[in-house]
Design a protein around this motif. Structure first.
Motif, short mmCIF file in Angstrom:
data_model
loop_
_atom_site.label_atom_id
_atom_site.label_comp_id
_atom_site.label_asym_id
_atom_site.label_seq_id
_atom_site.Cartn_x
_atom_site.Cartn_y
_atom_site.Cartn_z
N GLY A 264 -24.00 19.75 -5.16
CA GLY A 264 -24.70 18.74 -6.30
C GLY A 264 -24.53 18.74 -7.68
O GLY A 264 -24.13 17.80 -8.39
N ALA B 163 -26.14 3.46 -2.19
CA ALA B 163 -25.75 4.99 -2.40
C ALA B 163 -26.56 6.04 -2.17
O ALA B 163 -26.36 7.00 -1.52
N PHE C 291 -26.52 8.32 -5.05
CA PHE C 291 -25.77 9.12 -4.10
C PHE C 291 -26.25 10.54 -4.36
O PHE C 291 -26.72 11.32 -3.69
N VAL C 292 -25.85 11.27 -5.57
CA VAL C 292 -26.01 12.54 -6.04
C VAL C 292 -27.50 12.95 -6.09
O VAL C 292 -28.07 13.93 -5.75
N GLY D 79 -26.51 9.06 0.23
CA GLY D 79 -26.69 10.63 0.01
C GLY D 79 -27.50 11.12 0.85
O GLY D 79 -27.57 12.46 1.27
N SER E 192 -30.11 11.35 -4.27
CA SER E 192 -30.89 11.67 -3.03
C SER E 192 -30.06 12.81 -2.29
O SER E 192 -30.55 13.03 -1.45
N PHE E 193 -28.83 13.15 -2.53
CA PHE E 193 -28.28 14.29 -1.98
C PHE E 193 -28.79 15.59 -2.42
O PHE E 193 -29.39 16.40 -1.47
N THR E 194 -29.19 15.76 -3.55
CA THR E 194 -29.83 16.89 -3.89
C THR E 194 -31.49 16.78 -4.21
O THR E 194 -31.69 15.50 -4.23
N ARG F 143 -27.12 14.42 3.23
CA ARG F 143 -28.05 15.64 2.84
C ARG F 143 -28.60 16.32 4.56
O ARG F 143 -28.43 17.27 4.64
#
Length: 124
Positions: free
Chosen positions: A41, A9, A70-71, A13, A73-75, A17
């Motif tokens: 995010g 995940a 996921f979230v 992410g 590493s996305f933010t 990004r």
């Protein structure tokens, strides 16, 4: 096994990004990519934890993979920090302070919005 899920995940992410950053905000002098991703995010994590995870009774491993992997590493807070220092180093103090304020206040507002949207969805 949860480590594998978080890793997969997190990979997704981070890739998302990166793709958003290069697709929409490549040549910007202001860190719009990080700001918009962090604000979205904040909304997403709030909505997921107050609605989606409860509605679909996900396992704790899957919740951790989505939320942390996921979230998470996305933010990114570290990019916000580096970009702020770069703004300060280039003499753009007011823009840097504005960036910090909008990031923090906007993140809190977006988290609140995610919570409110999920509460309205649960009532309907």
């Amino acid at each position: 096994m949860v480590y594998l899920y978080v890793g997969i995940a997190g990979f997704l992410g981070a890739i998302l990004r990166y793709l958003i950053g290069i697709s929409f905000f490549m040549n910007s002098s202001f860190p719009y990519a990080t700001l918009s991703i962090n604000l979205f995010g904040s909304f997403l994590l709030s909505w997921l934890t107050t609605n989606f995870f409860k509605r679909f009774s996900l396992s704790s491993s899957l919740k951790t993979a989505i939320g942390t992997g996921f979230v998470g590493s996305f933010t990114t807070f570290s990019t916000l920090s580096v970009e702020t220092v770069e703004l300060f180093e280039s003499g753009r103090f007011l823009i840097g302070i504005l960036y910090i304020f909008v990031s923090i206040a906007g993140g809190l507002l977006m988290s609140r919005l995610g919570f409110k949207v999920s509460m309205e969805e649960q009532q309907s």
